[in-house]
Design a protein around this motif. Structure first.
Motif, mmCIF file in Angstrom:
data_model
loop_
_atom_site.group_PDB
_atom_site.id
_atom_site.type_symbol
_atom_site.label_atom_id
_atom_site.label_comp_id
_atom_site.label_asym_id
_atom_site.label_seq_id
_atom_site.Cartn_x
_atom_site.Cartn_y
_atom_site.Cartn_z
ATOM 1 N N ILE A 254 57.468 -27.760 -128.482
ATOM 2 C CA ILE A 254 58.337 -27.495 -127.357
ATOM 3 C C ILE A 254 59.000 -26.161 -127.663
ATOM 4 C CG2 ILE A 254 60.362 -28.253 -126.046
ATOM 5 C CD1 ILE A 254 58.626 -30.807 -128.113
ATOM 6 N N GLU A 255 58.921 -25.226 -126.730
ATOM 7 C CA GLU A 255 59.565 -23.938 -126.953
ATOM 8 C C GLU A 255 61.004 -24.022 -126.455
ATOM 9 O OE1 GLU A 255 57.032 -20.365 -127.417
ATOM 10 O OE2 GLU A 255 56.067 -21.217 -125.642
ATOM 11 N N ASP B 158 68.112 -26.539 -124.046
ATOM 12 C CA ASP B 158 66.830 -27.219 -124.247
ATOM 13 C C ASP B 158 66.921 -28.323 -125.290
ATOM 14 O OD1 ASP B 158 65.553 -25.619 -122.372
ATOM 15 O OD2 ASP B 158 64.949 -24.129 -123.864
ATOM 16 N N ARG C 27 60.087 -22.383 -131.757
ATOM 17 C CA ARG C 27 58.962 -23.285 -131.528
ATOM 18 C C ARG C 27 59.230 -24.540 -132.349
ATOM 19 N NH1 ARG C 27 53.673 -19.314 -131.536
ATOM 20 N NH2 ARG C 27 54.087 -18.461 -129.462
ATOM 21 N N SER D 290 64.240 -22.181 -125.585
ATOM 22 C CA SER D 290 64.673 -20.826 -125.247
ATOM 23 C C SER D 290 66.173 -20.721 -125.009
ATOM 24 C CB SER D 290 63.914 -20.309 -124.017
ATOM 25 O OG SER D 290 64.090 -21.178 -122.927
ATOM 26 N N GLN E 134 53.712 -28.889 -125.243
ATOM 27 C CA GLN E 134 52.470 -28.123 -125.304
ATOM 28 C C GLN E 134 51.697 -28.419 -126.583
ATOM 29 O OE1 GLN E 134 53.309 -23.861 -125.035
ATOM 30 N NE2 GLN E 134 55.403 -24.354 -124.410
ATOM 31 N N GLY F 76 54.243 -30.866 -119.008
ATOM 32 C CA GLY F 76 55.581 -30.310 -118.872
ATOM 33 C C GLY F 76 55.874 -29.340 -119.995
ATOM 34 N N ARG F 77 56.978 -29.536 -120.630
ATOM 35 C CA ARG F 77 57.367 -28.627 -121.710
ATOM 36 C C ARG F 77 56.713 -28.957 -123.047
ATOM 37 N NH1 ARG F 77 63.791 -30.001 -122.567
ATOM 38 N NH2 ARG F 77 63.514 -30.769 -124.652
ATOM 39 N N THR G 170 61.810 -17.516 -128.718
ATOM 40 C CA THR G 170 62.061 -18.960 -128.726
ATOM 41 C C THR G 170 62.143 -19.508 -130.153
ATOM 42 O OG1 THR G 170 59.712 -19.589 -128.763
ATOM 43 C CG2 THR G 170 60.715 -19.298 -126.594
#
Length: 185
Positions: A165-166, A172, A135, A168, A150, A147-148, A133
């Motif tokens: 937020i990762e 996104d 980050r 990927s 973190q 949610g997304r 990912t």
């Protein structure tokens, strides 16, 4: 801020002879002749102990020497190093940068050794490339983690970056992400 490092280094290189009595090539020769272990602190301590240099001057010379006499803060080269082995994130990163810079006039993306600092008036975000990912860290204060969004982890020495937020995939990088970026800015 990371962006100040490049200016300090370039100013030092331009004024080295005037401020230290020796040019950069002369200093590189002095360090080479000292036959020191090629470690930053070893070189720094030697220069401070044996020459009339302050910590910043010795540190900059150590960095230059260990970078083959070339500026350490050459952003093009630093970006190349960050993306080496992470080429799959180049398109996502470019889209992220494009969207963020379209939203804010004075935002810059500054490479460091381990991550990309995202700066306006202050450092408000960063991007750390991993195998799986990007980050994307943001300074979102006391916003709840949900949610997304973190708790930040593994982003480097960025104590003000509270959330991440990762990313990927390129998908996104959406309106929600830009809204979060706006909040951090």
């Amino acid at each position: 801020m990371a962006r100040g490092s490049q200016e300090r280094e370039l100013e030092f290189i331009a004024t080295a002879k005037e401020n230290t009595g020796r040019s950069i090539p002369e200093w590189m020769g002095i360090i080479e002749e000292a036959d020191l272990e090629p470690k930053p602190n070893t070189i720094l301590k030697h220069l401070k102990a044996n020459y009339d240099l302050n910590h910043l001057q010795a540190n900059l010379l150590s960095g230059l020497y260990l970078n083959d006499g070339q500026p350490v803060f050459n952003y093009e080269r630093m970006f190349e190093k960050l993306f080496a082995g992470h080429e799959q994130w180049q398109a996502s990163y470019e889209l992220l940068k494009e969207k963020v810079q379209a939203e804010f006039d004075d935002v810059v993306f500054v490479p460091t050794k381990n991550y990309i600092s995202i700066e306006g008036e202050k450092v408000f975000g960063c991007a750390k490339l991993t195998k799986k990912t990007i980050r994307y860290g943001l300074d979102l204060g006391d916003r709840p983690f949900a949610g997304r969004v973190q708790k930040s982890k593994g982003l480097g020495a960025m104590p003000n970056i509270t959330h991440m937020i990762e990313l990927s995939s390129i998908d996104d990088i959406d309106d929600e992400l830009i809204a979060l970026t706006n909040q951090a800015f």
